[in-house]
Enzyme design. Structure first.
Site, mmCIF file in Angstrom:
data_model
loop_
_atom_site.group_PDB
_atom_site.id
_atom_site.type_symbol
_atom_site.label_atom_id
_atom_site.label_comp_id
_atom_site.label_asym_id
_atom_site.label_seq_id
_atom_site.Cartn_x
_atom_site.Cartn_y
_atom_site.Cartn_z
ATOM 1 C CE LYS A 139 -4.344 1.215 0.154
ATOM 2 N NZ LYS A 139 -5.525 0.571 -0.437
ATOM 3 C CG ASP A 179 -7.283 3.571 -0.926
ATOM 4 O OD1 ASP A 179 -7.791 2.451 -0.837
ATOM 5 O OD2 ASP A 179 -7.337 4.380 0.024
HETATM 6 P P1 NDP Z 1 -12.903 7.945 -2.923
HETATM 7 O O1 NDP Z 1 -11.816 8.937 -2.715
HETATM 8 O O2 NDP Z 1 -13.451 7.733 -4.282
HETATM 9 O O3 NDP Z 1 -14.135 8.265 -1.944
HETATM 10 C C1 NDP Z 1 -13.971 8.324 -0.574
HETATM 11 C C2 NDP Z 1 -15.296 8.684 0.063
HETATM 12 O O4 NDP Z 1 -15.178 8.536 1.474
HETATM 13 C C3 NDP Z 1 -15.725 10.114 -0.188
HETATM 14 O O5 NDP Z 1 -17.114 10.206 -0.204
HETATM 15 C C4 NDP Z 1 -15.136 10.844 1.023
HETATM 16 O O6 NDP Z 1 -15.795 12.039 1.362
HETATM 17 C C5 NDP Z 1 -15.345 9.809 2.111
HETATM 18 N N1 NDP Z 1 -14.318 9.978 3.141
HETATM 19 C C6 NDP Z 1 -12.985 9.904 2.975
HETATM 20 N N2 NDP Z 1 -12.352 10.152 4.115
HETATM 21 C C7 NDP Z 1 -13.297 10.394 5.011
HETATM 22 C C8 NDP Z 1 -13.258 10.718 6.377
HETATM 23 N N3 NDP Z 1 -12.128 10.847 7.052
HETATM 24 N N4 NDP Z 1 -14.450 10.869 7.000
HETATM 25 C C9 NDP Z 1 -15.613 10.716 6.327
HETATM 26 N N5 NDP Z 1 -15.694 10.440 5.037
HETATM 27 C C10 NDP Z 1 -14.550 10.283 4.390
HETATM 28 O O7 NDP Z 1 -12.319 6.565 -2.319
HETATM 29 P P2 NDP Z 1 -12.781 5.077 -2.618
HETATM 30 O O8 NDP Z 1 -14.241 5.020 -2.829
HETATM 31 O O9 NDP Z 1 -11.875 4.535 -3.637
HETATM 32 O O10 NDP Z 1 -12.404 4.349 -1.242
HETATM 33 C C11 NDP Z 1 -13.305 4.262 -0.145
HETATM 34 C C12 NDP Z 1 -12.858 3.157 0.800
HETATM 35 O O11 NDP Z 1 -12.815 1.903 0.082
HETATM 36 C C13 NDP Z 1 -11.467 3.319 1.397
HETATM 37 O O12 NDP Z 1 -11.451 2.748 2.695
HETATM 38 C C14 NDP Z 1 -10.586 2.470 0.491
HETATM 39 O O13 NDP Z 1 -9.407 2.043 1.135
HETATM 40 C C15 NDP Z 1 -11.535 1.309 0.230
HETATM 41 N N6 NDP Z 1 -11.250 0.516 -0.968
HETATM 42 C C16 NDP Z 1 -11.182 1.093 -2.206
HETATM 43 C C17 NDP Z 1 -10.942 0.333 -3.323
HETATM 44 C C18 NDP Z 1 -10.978 0.886 -4.699
HETATM 45 O O14 NDP Z 1 -10.905 0.100 -5.650
HETATM 46 N N7 NDP Z 1 -11.103 2.186 -4.891
HETATM 47 C C19 NDP Z 1 -10.642 -1.124 -3.196
HETATM 48 C C20 NDP Z 1 -10.841 -1.655 -1.862
HETATM 49 C C21 NDP Z 1 -11.084 -0.835 -0.793
HETATM 50 P P3 NDP Z 1 -15.057 13.457 1.113
HETATM 51 O O15 NDP Z 1 -15.148 13.688 -0.357
HETATM 52 O O16 NDP Z 1 -15.839 14.420 1.923
HETATM 53 O O17 NDP Z 1 -13.638 13.287 1.603
#
Ligand code: NDP
Length: 462
Positions: A139, A179
């Site tokens: 990571k 991510d």
């Molecule tokens: P994105 O950046 O596309 O979206 C993240 C989302 O989570 C946004 O809506 C964001 O809101 C919210 N968010 C982020 N940080 C916080 C926080 N501290 N508190 C509240 N809301 C928060 O990321 P992904 O959708 O790609 O990833 C989301 C999760 O899924 C993560 O845990 C990631 O590790 C996991 N994941 C992702 C994969 C992938 O293929 N993308 C694969 C496997 C797991 P805001 O815009 O307000 O920050």
């Protein structure tokens, strides 16, 4: 989210296991997220360790599983649009390469630190093992905040980040992906800089690429779709189905959007989605096209949903329970970030009748929240199994790049469905074999650990 579970020592019936957990705590005192992940995994392995205690101890197997093979930390200098010099910190944790090249995403978010990188890298080893594909765990990322930055600033940052990272990656060495904060735009800038420095079209060095230069169809959708395939199997095994269920989703990023899309296709009613400021509640069902327009096109805030659907309600986060978790639902899909659901949120969700939780994010529930769900007969689909569809499809992207060939959307989606169905089957089998019933959290850890342990044993003391 900063609230982690209590970090007291864990007592198991295995002296070796207790010793290793104590070693982890002594060696990593300032890494609460990493310790949380280590304790969650190791404590659930108790019956496996008890069976092989002497052997694993002699091989120092657990001590090696929790120690990254390598951590790279580096300076990332870049110039903002006002000509001001800025500096961020970059990371790549190459945690375990036993099963294949290190594989895992890059996160750009101001909260990124070594503890978060190590917890994500550690989880990734197990997740990647569950996919059955030849990929090790890693990571990386940076404490850079992409919010509010121009495209040019993002490009300059990505170019500087890759100028250092390229020394440590390669299609047979380490293959990063996206991510939080790293999507197709960032992967494009990172890939361009890699290609320029190496003077080599090494398509398999990054995944999540654009479709016009080596990306895979269905990669964008894969994590969210995969989560719902896993949820479908888990519900089916327990006599339930998604059809007609009320669903709430935290987050409105990549994982959240495509989990919503697939849940809708199975006849679920998704009533809420969120971002870090708050959530929208639309009792008539979230209109996903509007969310996509706000998040994928305008990069806006979820609150803007009300401009298009005035009858919906916006609830701002305040206090320790994010607003989205106060909404009544049968199925809860945390798809934002780690430790999003703490014990207080879990209690509200149980009181409101939740039947299943599907972790789209990595470690979105604190350990005590998971325990509370399981104690109250709420099914939990653990992140390292349920969100493995993203990395599995990344591995399919690498496969297509090696073949210099493309599969259709349906071909990739079918393979993804097969992989997720298989991950659930392995998880269920391991849980039942070791007396954990429908505790799939333990089942996933055990199924993954057995594969990794066997391969590590074969490769000798490295
Ligand atoms: P994105 O950046 O596309 O979206 C993240 C989302 O989570 C946004 O809506 C964001 O809101 C919210 N968010 C982020 N940080 C916080 C926080 N501290 N508190 C509240 N809301 C928060 O990321 P992904 O959708 O790609 O990833 C989301 C999760 O899924 C993560 O845990 C990631 O590790 C996991 N994941 C992702 C994969 C992938 O293929 N993308 C694969 C496997 C797991 P805001 O815009 O307000 O920050």
């Amino acid at each position: 989210m900063n609230s982690t579970c209590t970090l007291d020592s864990v007592k198991t019936k295995s002296e070796y296991l207790n010793d290793v957990i104590n070693i982890a705590m002594a060696k990593n005192p300032n890494e609460p997220e990493f310790l949380q992940a280590v304790k969650e995994v190791l404590s659930s392995l108790e019956p496996v360790i008890l069976k092989h205690e002497a052997e694993y101890k002699e091989l120092a197997l657990l001590e090696r599983v929790i120690e990254p093979e390598r951590i790279i930390t580096f300076r990332v200098p870049w110039i903002d649009d006002n000509g001001k010099a800025r500096v961020n910190r970059g990371f790549r944790v190459q945690f375990n390469g036993t099963l294949g090249p290190y594989k895992g995403g890059l996160r750009f978010h101001p909260t990124v630190n070594q503890s978060i990188m190590k917890f994500l890298g550690f989880e990734q080893i197990f997740k990647n093992a569950l996919t059955g594909l030849p990929i090790g765990g890693g990571k990386g990322g940076s404490d850079f905040d992409p919010k509010g930055k121009s495209d040019n600033e993002i490009m300059r940052f990505c170019q500087s980040f890759m100028t250092e990272l390229q020394k440590h990656i390669g299609q047979d060495v380490d293959v990063p992906a996206g991510d939080i904060g790293v999507g197709a735009r960032e992967i494009g800038f990172l890939f361009g800089q890699y290609r320029r420095i190496k003077n080599n079209y090494e398509a398999g060095v990054l995944t999540g690429k654009g479709l016009d230069y080596g990306g895979s169809l269905a990669r964008k959708e894969a994590t969210g779709y995969g989560l719902i395939y896993f949820m479908r199997e888990m519900l089916k095994a327990n006599g339930l189905e998604l059809k007609g269920k009320t669903v709430i989703i935290s987050g409105s990023g990549n994982v959240a959007i495509y989990a919503c899309e697939k849940a809708l296709s199975y006849g679920a009613n998704v009533v809420a989605m969120s971002d870090s400021n708050g959530c929208v509640y639309d009792k008539d069902g979230i209109k996903l096209d509007i969310v996509k327009e706000i998040k994928e096109v305008k990069r806006g805030r979820i609150k803007e949903y009300l401009e298009k659907v005035p009858s919906a309600k916006y609830m701002e986060n305040n206090g320790e329970v994010p607003a989205v978790y106060t909404i009544k639902a049968d199925v809860v899909l945390p798809c934002a970030t780690q430790n999003d659901i703490n014990l207080s949120s879990a209690k509200i969700l149980v009181e409101n009748g939740a039947k299943a939780v599907g972790e789209g994010a990595n470690m979105p529930c604190t350990n005590d929240a998971v325990e509370y769900f399981l104690k109250n007969k709420v099914l939990v689909a653990p992140g390292k199994a349920a969100n493995a569809g993203g990395v599995a499809t990344s591995a399919l992207e690498m496969c297509q790049n090696s073949m210099r060939y493309f599969w259709s959307f349906d071909e990739v989606d079918k393979k993804l469905d097969g992989i997720m169905t298989n991950i659930f089957a392995q998880t269920k089998k391991a849980a039942e074999e070791y007396g954990y019933g429908n505790n799939y959290v333990a089942g996933a850890n055990i199924a993954a650990f057995r594969k990794i342990a066997k391969a590590m044993k074969s490769q000798g003391l490295i």
